[in-house]
Scaffold this active site. Structure first.
Site, PDB file in Angstrom:
ATOM      1  N   GLU A 245       2.903  -9.994 -24.464  1.00 24.10           N
ATOM      2  CA  GLU A 245       4.342 -10.074 -24.727  1.00 24.10           C
ATOM      3  C   GLU A 245       4.518  -9.713 -26.192  1.00 24.10           C
ATOM      4  OE1 GLU A 245       6.581 -10.576 -22.585  1.00 24.10           O
ATOM      5  OE2 GLU A 245       5.593 -11.564 -20.903  1.00 24.10           O
ATOM      6  N   CYS A 279      12.264 -12.054 -30.458  1.00 28.10           N
ATOM      7  CA  CYS A 279      11.680 -10.824 -29.898  1.00 28.10           C
ATOM      8  C   CYS A 279      12.726 -10.062 -29.097  1.00 28.10           C
ATOM      9  CB  CYS A 279      10.469 -11.154 -29.039  1.00 28.10           C
ATOM     10  SG  CYS A 279      10.792 -12.363 -27.754  1.00 28.10           S
TER      11      CYS A 279
END
Ligand code: NDP
Length: 498
Positions: A245, A279
């Site tokens: 990720e 993010c």
């Protein structure tokens, strides 16, 4: 020569890592730094504990994970205060983060059996004499490596699903937020005191690298794209599977029929919550020509009202001091290439804070558009129509999330965004939806946490066939006759050849 110490930078003193607040430099706590031997020992203990944990079965694990969920929910204020003290995140943002983690623990615990448990699957006519069985068995020990920006949500997003699937977990928290990571593990040990099923190893990047090489059965990494590549390279040596990720540069597209107040509200929230250190944060907006000016005015008005400061403000300090240089460089690059600051600008970075900045008409080749800024900044660019917006949004190697504001074409635009996730008429909402998978494409990584895909990520598919009758068309045996093979060929032609 001694290096200059910036508030918030972790300090190693003897064999301990001291975590400090980026706002005040006050100590938030200290944790022991793991040596190579410690890491080996942690993984060996986790392996034994994992066998016990797997042996509890889905129901035993569910019951314990729900106990943990209860404890997290009861103590969410304490955990949020700790996240605030250690990373500088406003307490309200930290509470929202913990809420999301609690939700994921609940869903993973309650759905693991249904998604991963042993079940019959359909047989096909060609092998009708066999039944087919499928289950997802735990890997054993999963190494979870986490970032500092969401020190509760990101490790729990992997760990809760890995644990529900029957794995033990060894967590390496970021050196900037080790105390929050330790708190999670300690709280889990309160409800599962029998075995070290969920443990930590602390230290700098080298400890993460050692964890990758420690013989863990899978690594779930959340962090920057650059580190993700190092993690994958280290894991390649032993063919250890990885889930990555990584970073993003998410875009919002504002179409001609968008609710502009709602779009501006979501753009500012998506870009500036957690001081932009997200993010899936919105870092770029492409607004179509007819609504551009009205939308921009609303964004600037809203972002201009945000308070910046240590306690109770909307925007807190930048957690990692070195990130301030990145934010400054991106703003400078946008402005020196012909962009305009509609809010903030060159003097927006005042350590340890970065003030809200809205950059307009920034060239698409500026680092402010192409690279992850991780600050409370937003570029807003004018486009002809939604197709041009999509072309620009999709032009980067990253592809994590994204947002679309509009009505008639919103779903079609969201589907065409080159990303793993998108939210329509909101921002970031997919992250809290535990029924949906979370992850990216391209340089944003691969693999999924959350939802059914997130559970399956932590189980190995085990496929079993079982004979339930005599074979009518023998083919996979040396006892077959030419007539058997001919009958099989004839049957397949009848079934599939027409
Ligand atoms: P980093 O990549 O710097 O660090 C992530 C973790 O990896 C830390 O625990 C770090 O330890 C560790 N690490 C560092 N070097 C190595 C190595 N060689 N081998 C193994 N582990 C190592 O990311 P940040 O902590 O700065 O986090 C911010 C980034 O995370 C942003 O790019 C953001 O987009 C991304 N992110 C992605 C999310 C997603 O779900 N896709 C969610 C949240 C963040 P240490 O800190 O001690 O150096």
């Amino acid at each position: 020569m001694t290096a200059v110490h910036h508030p918030g930078t972790p300090v190693i003193e003897g064999d301990h890592l001291i975590s400090t607040s980026p706002a005040t430099d006050d100590e938030a706590g200290r944790v022991p730094v793991a040596t190579g031997v410690d890491i080996e020992r942690a993984v060996a203990h986790a392996r034994a504990a994992g066998l016990w944990w797997a042996g509890l079965g889905f129901d035993g694990r569910r019951e314990r994970l729900l106990r943990w969920r209860r404890l997290l929910a009861q103590r969410m204020e304490t955990l949020a205060e700790l996240v605030h003290a250690e990373g500088g995140k406003p307490v309200a943002d930290a509470l929202v983060e913990v809420v999301s983690a609690v939700e994921h623990v609940d869903w993973a615990a309650n759905n693991a059996r249904r998604v991963l448990g042993a079940r019959r699957v359909r047989s096909r006519l060609i092998l009708a004499e066999f039944s087919a069985h499928l289950e997802y068995q735990p890997y054993g020990v999963v190494g979870v490596i986490g970032p500092w920006n969401y020190p509760v949500f990101t490790p729990v997003g992997s760990a809760a699903y890995a644990l529900a699937a029957g794995n033990a977990v060894v967590l390496k928290p970021s050196e900037y937020t080790p105390v929050a990571g330790q708190w999670l593990v300690d709280s889990f040990a309160e409800v599962v005191p029998e075995q070290p099923v969920f443990t930590t190893v602390h230290g700098l990047g080298d400890v993460g690298a050692a964890l990758c090489r420690s013989g863990v059965d899978k690594v779930a990494f959340t962090g920057s794209t650059a580190t993700a590549k190092k993690v994958m390279a280290a894991c390649a040596e032993s063919l250890t599977p990885v889930l990555l990720e990584a970073g993003g540069k998410d875009a919002m597209i504002v179409d001609v029929d968008a609710d502009l107040d709602a779009a501006a509200e979501a753009a500012v929230w998506g870009a500036m919550t957690n001081a932009g250190q997200t993010c899936i944060g919105i870092e770029r907006v492409y607004a179509v020509e007819p609504v551009f000016d009205a939308f921009l005015d609303k964004v600037v008005a809203r972002a201009g009202r945000l308070s910046v400061g240590p306690d109770g403000a909307d925007v807190g300090p930048i957690t990692m001091p070195s990130q301030l240089d990145v934010i400054r460089r991106h703003i400078d690059d946008a402005l020196s290439r012909g962009g305009r600051a509609a809010l903030g600008g060159r003097d927006a970075v005042r350590p340890p804070y970065a003030h809200p900045t809205v950059l307009v008409n920034v060239p698409e080749d500026s680092v402010a558009v192409r690279e992850e800024t991780f600050g409370p900044t937003l570029t807003v660019n004018r486009v002809r129509d939604a197709d041009e917006a999509l072309a620009r949004a999709n032009a980067l190697p990253y592809g994590l999330g994204g947002s679309v504001f509009g009505r008639r074409r919103a779903v079609a635009i969201a589907r065409r965004l080159r990303s793993g996730m998108a939210s329509i008429n909101s921002a970031l909402t997919f992250a809290g939806m535990s029924t949906l998978p979370f992850g990216g494409v391209g340089e944003s990584g691969f693999g999924r946490i959350h939802g059914e895909d997130g559970l399956r990520e932590f189980g190995r598919a085990k496929a079993v066939t079982r004979r339930r009758g005599r074979t009518l068309l023998p083919s996979t045996t040396f006892d077959r006759t030419p007539a058997d093979v001919a009958r099989l060929v004839k049957a397949v032609k009848m079934l599939y050849g027409r």
